[in-house]
Design an enzyme around this catalytic site. Sequence first.
Site, PDB file in Angstrom:
ATOM      1  CD  GLU A  27      -2.822   1.216   2.441  1.00  0.00           C
ATOM      2  OE1 GLU A  27      -2.835   0.261   3.243  1.00  0.00           O
ATOM      3  OE2 GLU A  27      -3.656   2.135   2.457  1.00  0.00           O
ATOM      4  CG  ASN A  72      -7.855   2.814   5.242  1.00  0.00           C
ATOM      5  OD1 ASN A  72      -8.694   1.961   4.962  1.00  0.00           O
ATOM      6  ND2 ASN A  72      -7.435   2.998   6.484  1.00  0.00           N
ATOM      7  CG  ASN A 172      -9.471  -0.882   1.726  1.00  0.00           C
ATOM      8  OD1 ASN A 172      -9.130  -2.054   1.896  1.00  0.00           O
ATOM      9  ND2 ASN A 172      -9.285   0.048   2.644  1.00  0.00           N
ATOM     10  CD  GLU A 173     -10.295  -1.876   6.233  1.00  0.00           C
ATOM     11  OE1 GLU A 173     -10.169  -0.768   6.778  1.00  0.00           O
ATOM     12  OE2 GLU A 173      -9.662  -2.877   6.605  1.00  0.00           O
ATOM     13  CE1 TYR A 244      -3.535  -5.771   9.236  1.00  0.00           C
ATOM     14  CE2 TYR A 244      -5.666  -4.669   9.197  1.00  0.00           C
ATOM     15  CZ  TYR A 244      -4.483  -5.017   8.565  1.00  0.00           C
ATOM     16  OH  TYR A 244      -4.249  -4.623   7.267  1.00  0.00           O
ATOM     17  CD  GLU A 292      -6.179  -4.313   4.547  1.00  0.00           C
ATOM     18  OE1 GLU A 292      -6.016  -3.955   5.722  1.00  0.00           O
ATOM     19  OE2 GLU A 292      -6.597  -3.552   3.652  1.00  0.00           O
ATOM     20  CD  GLN A 349       0.395  -2.047   4.187  1.00  0.00           C
ATOM     21  OE1 GLN A 349       1.330  -1.498   3.628  1.00  0.00           O
ATOM     22  NE2 GLN A 349      -0.698  -1.386   4.519  1.00  0.00           N
TER      23      GLN A 349
HETATM   24  O1  AHR Z   1      -3.029  -2.261   6.332  1.00  0.00           O
HETATM   25  C1  AHR Z   1      -3.252  -1.037   6.950  1.00  0.00           C
HETATM   26  C2  AHR Z   1      -4.690  -0.529   6.820  1.00  0.00           C
HETATM   27  O2  AHR Z   1      -5.540  -1.350   7.587  1.00  0.00           O
HETATM   28  C3  AHR Z   1      -5.287  -0.558   5.437  1.00  0.00           C
HETATM   29  O3  AHR Z   1      -5.019   0.584   4.701  1.00  0.00           O
HETATM   30  C4  AHR Z   1      -6.763  -0.631   5.723  1.00  0.00           C
HETATM   31  O4  AHR Z   1      -7.476  -1.270   4.699  1.00  0.00           O
HETATM   32  C5  AHR Z   1      -6.842  -1.344   7.049  1.00  0.00           C
HETATM   33  O5  AHR Z   1      -7.716  -0.708   7.917  1.00  0.00           O
END
Ligand code: AHR
Length: 507
Positions: A27, A72, A172-173, A244, A292, A349
Amino acid sequence: MESAKLILDPAFEIGPVERRLFGSFVEHMGRSVYTGVYEPGHPEAGESGLRRDVIELAREMGVTVVRYPGGNFVSNYNWEDGVGPADERPTRLDLAWRQIETNAFGLGEFMSWAGELPAEPMMAVNLGTRGIREACDLIEYANHPRGTRWSDLRVEHGRREPYDLRLWCLGNEMDGPWQVGGKTAEEYGRLAAETAKAMRRVDPRVELVACGSSNSGMPTFASWEATVLGHCLEHVDYISLHAYYDPAAGDRASYLASAVEMDAHIDAVVATADHVAAKLGSRKRLRLSFDEWNVWSQSLFGGEASLEWAEAPRIIEEDYDVTAAVVVGSLLITLLNHADRVGIACQAQLANVIAPIRTEPGGPAWRQTIFHPFALTAAHARGRVLRVEVASPTFPTERFGEVAVLAAAATHDDDRGELTVFAANRSERPLPLEIDLRGLPGFTDARHVVVADEDAGARNSEETPNRVVPRALDGVVLGGDRLSAVLPPTSFNVVRLARGQAVRRGL
Ligand code: AHR
């Protein structure tokens, strides 16, 4: 000492090992691109500015798919800013991460980089500040042979053949209040369906991923998926999942058991997608794109509002320890055990930003601890995933109650005569493991490789890049249809069996 047992039988399988499970993510964020994969003038970078040392590490990791350019970031990105002569590209404010974006790196540079690995690109379109028109322009630029405004521009930019990009994320999101141009489920579901239809008119061969919830803790989790898929189930190929797992939030035992949460998350999205299909009278069994996932101390991050405007700043450069490697290994195990529905997964990432690879500007690149379970799994998960029967002691966790100490998956490659068991020991004590190989006779050679350390908090760094590396362990015993081994405390293990001497060829 309590022990664990695994029963394996080739008659019981989940599905083929999908190579796209070993994806990653680049990203425009922090130093993921700039001084991560791209650093003109670095001794390892040629004329293209692509760092060869990072390419070699990503190749060694076995990365198969790379998602780009966000995240994002994509929700306020103009893809046209990143193509064409570098000195004519505009510098912009990136509203997602409050960064100064020079656009020195864009689609062409990314495609050269992905081609070097090689890895399959997975491109996201901006459905935050932009829409159907710009998504179609981008796919026309990338995939149409020539003779139109955007395809001719690509040719003018020096790329005669189409890029032939197949995998596309529809935003995305989009449920996140932090997302520039965030939407309600109704708004996004309609937009995703209409964008998908239009993109397929430009190129019918594309595979499309609709945005699921940003994580399973969102207040609209599952109802978001139900509404969105109510609009676009028949127009897309995947629904996305993001998660996450936070070492800084809650008890250590629950963190070690993060895979329980990933497992339930996947089951909930599968159930929701199938519920929508039933309501619509559709036989479609939608695939999942877990595009992700990683360990991230997200509770320690102040969010984008805490950031100052800067070019390629050091943000969320998480240092990973051995425990994180074991959690990452157990998450990979969970992904394998859902190979029937999860078709794509991208660790987030790749470089510097919550990443297995770290770099210093003008300096070296090195492997963090979490690099190793990924590389071992990508290298050795081959053939078909077997349904494993686990009997294990348990440990108490605040969030999930009693959880099995052992997490395990197995893959069987009949053609190569190889069987591989991936196993995480989530306890601070050694775990004796016995594997019942019923229906899988004739293995003559076994090898046990482990990622562990006497100190579960051990990390790699620029100064000590090889403090934590995979090590071969003695002590595995193979006899008849039984194998026994001892899994060290807080460890990620790979046990490889072969007929003949095949596994002696290396770790
Ligand atoms: O990977 C970091 C961020 O986490 C990404 O930009 C977003 O999609 C997520 O919230």
